[in-house]
Design an enzyme around this catalytic site. Sequence first.
Site, PDB file in Angstrom:
ATOM      1  CB  THR A   1      -0.935  -0.036   1.226  1.00 24.93           C
ATOM      2  OG1 THR A   1      -1.878  -1.079   1.013  1.00 24.93           O
ATOM      3  CG2 THR A   1      -1.670   1.278   1.421  1.00 24.93           C
TER       4      THR A   1
ATOM      5  CG  HIS B   1      -5.671  -8.323   1.258  1.00 20.37           C
ATOM      6  ND1 HIS B   1      -5.225  -9.129   2.274  1.00 20.37           N
ATOM      7  CD2 HIS B   1      -5.142  -7.095   1.505  1.00 20.37           C
ATOM      8  CE1 HIS B   1      -4.468  -8.411   3.111  1.00 20.37           C
ATOM      9  NE2 HIS B   1      -4.401  -7.173   2.657  1.00 20.37           N
TER      10      HIS B   1
ATOM     11  CG  ASN C   1      -2.255  -8.305   6.640  1.00 23.39           C
ATOM     12  OD1 ASN C   1      -1.776  -9.232   7.300  1.00 23.39           O
ATOM     13  ND2 ASN C   1      -1.598  -7.715   5.662  1.00 23.39           N
TER      14      ASN C   1
ATOM     15  CE1 TYR D   1      -7.270  -3.494   6.197  1.00 20.11           C
ATOM     16  CE2 TYR D   1      -5.659  -5.085   5.412  1.00 20.11           C
ATOM     17  CZ  TYR D   1      -5.960  -3.839   5.925  1.00 20.11           C
ATOM     18  OH  TYR D   1      -4.958  -2.937   6.184  1.00 20.11           O
TER      19      TYR D   1
ATOM     20  CG  ASN E   1      -5.655  -3.738  10.280  1.00 23.96           C
ATOM     21  OD1 ASN E   1      -5.457  -2.596  10.703  1.00 23.96           O
ATOM     22  ND2 ASN E   1      -5.195  -4.157   9.117  1.00 23.96           N
TER      23      ASN E   1
HETATM   24  C1  8OZ Z   1      -0.213  -0.835   5.247  1.00 19.33           C
HETATM   25  C2  8OZ Z   1      -1.000   0.302   5.271  1.00 19.33           C
HETATM   26  C3  8OZ Z   1      -2.297   0.240   4.821  1.00 19.33           C
HETATM   27  C4  8OZ Z   1      -2.810  -0.956   4.361  1.00 19.33           C
HETATM   28  C5  8OZ Z   1      -2.324  -4.644   4.580  1.00 19.33           C
HETATM   29  C6  8OZ Z   1      -3.288  -3.435   2.734  1.00 19.33           C
HETATM   30  O1  8OZ Z   1      -1.901  -4.603   5.724  1.00 19.33           O
HETATM   31  C7  8OZ Z   1      -2.572  -3.385   3.844  1.00 19.33           C
HETATM   32  C8  8OZ Z   1      -2.022  -2.108   4.342  1.00 19.33           C
HETATM   33  C9  8OZ Z   1      -0.723  -2.029   4.794  1.00 19.33           C
HETATM   34  O2  8OZ Z   1      -2.578  -5.726   4.027  1.00 19.33           O
END
Ligand code: 8OZ
Length: 373
Positions: free
Chosen positions: A25, A181, A184, A186, A241
């Site tokens: 990113t 994806h 992480n 999401y 996250n």
């Molecule tokens: C860093 C900053 C924002 C998003 C991920 C898409 O952690 C990201 C991400 C990484 O997979």
Amino acid sequence: MATLFEPAQVGQLSLATRVVMAPLTRNRAPGALPTELMATYYAQRADPHNGAGLIISEATAISHQAQGYADVPGIWNDEQVQGWKRTTQGVHAVGGKIVLQLWHVGRVSHVDLQPGGQPPVAPSAITAKTKTVLIKNGLAEFVDTSAPRALALDELPGIVQDYRHAARNAIAAGFDGVEVHAANGYLLDQFLRSGSNQRQDAYGGSIENRARLLIEVMQAIADEIGGGKVGLRLSPVTPANDAVDALPQPLFTYVLQQLAPLRLAYLHLIEGSTGGPRDYQQGPSAFDYAALRHAYRSAGGTAAWMVNNAYDRALADSALADGADLVAFGRLFIANPDLTRRLREGAALNKPDRMTFYGGGAKGYTDYHSLSS
Ligand code: 8OZ
């Protein structure tokens, strides 16, 4: 055993080497539109003998609702498809391969980034203890994520449809395939894990139910573009996250057993804590990646096995000796457009500048030097 610098057939992708540029990113797409500067950045890393055998694009929103950070690109409308064509053409012009990473952030978002200022969506109405990035008056600012609302059962087919549509758009934009994806913390990872999924319908509770949305998404995309053009990113134990699950080993074993028949191109495993300790642990014992791969192969799974997290040449060589097929490098590719050549020649590596990772322009993006030939 293959070395890093030998070719690999990965589903329908013929790769010149096993060196992969990880998704990164970079927040340089104002209005969610891919730019000419992005095309330059990817082309600099695309020649497979100096740069990557495969590039995985930065995470790209499948819908407006899927966005969680300022200035990340999208793939839901025609203008975005046209914008991405500059990148895919630039990569292909130097003989490279590139897949687009499909992203829905779920609860890792902020009302300011959502359509109509609405709350972000999630499996359950539980706020993630994490930050996101807004850009105010040109400056990046870290803010708490907003409280999400739980998706209704009858909204889930629309999410699957958004993934399918985005995959079709990616092919129309000239990408060689897509990566889903599901790592992480999401949306798809939020459904998988017990800490964020407390639904009481067919998409929550048991492992089978928590895995259902991801499996439906993978089936829909494989049906749309062919499984041999589809990769999947997972991070079984990351705490990124606010991702939490008490029993990751049986959860991810079930997921991969279910996906084995799809004949996917590759599986992309982040080992340990994303960008952090490789031995990070969630659950009662250390995660056994070899056992996960064995369970997948025993179920008939043929996808290439891609490993990621803090790899250098020595660790990459030992992963290949242990049966991995591909190795993804992230931060090293930020600072070294010709990383493959440097790894092959044992040359010194440029150091990445953290201050320019997220947002900004050419500085710290397209101005890192390659070795002169
Ligand atoms: C860093 C900053 C924002 C998003 C991920 C898409 O952690 C990201 C991400 C990484 O997979």
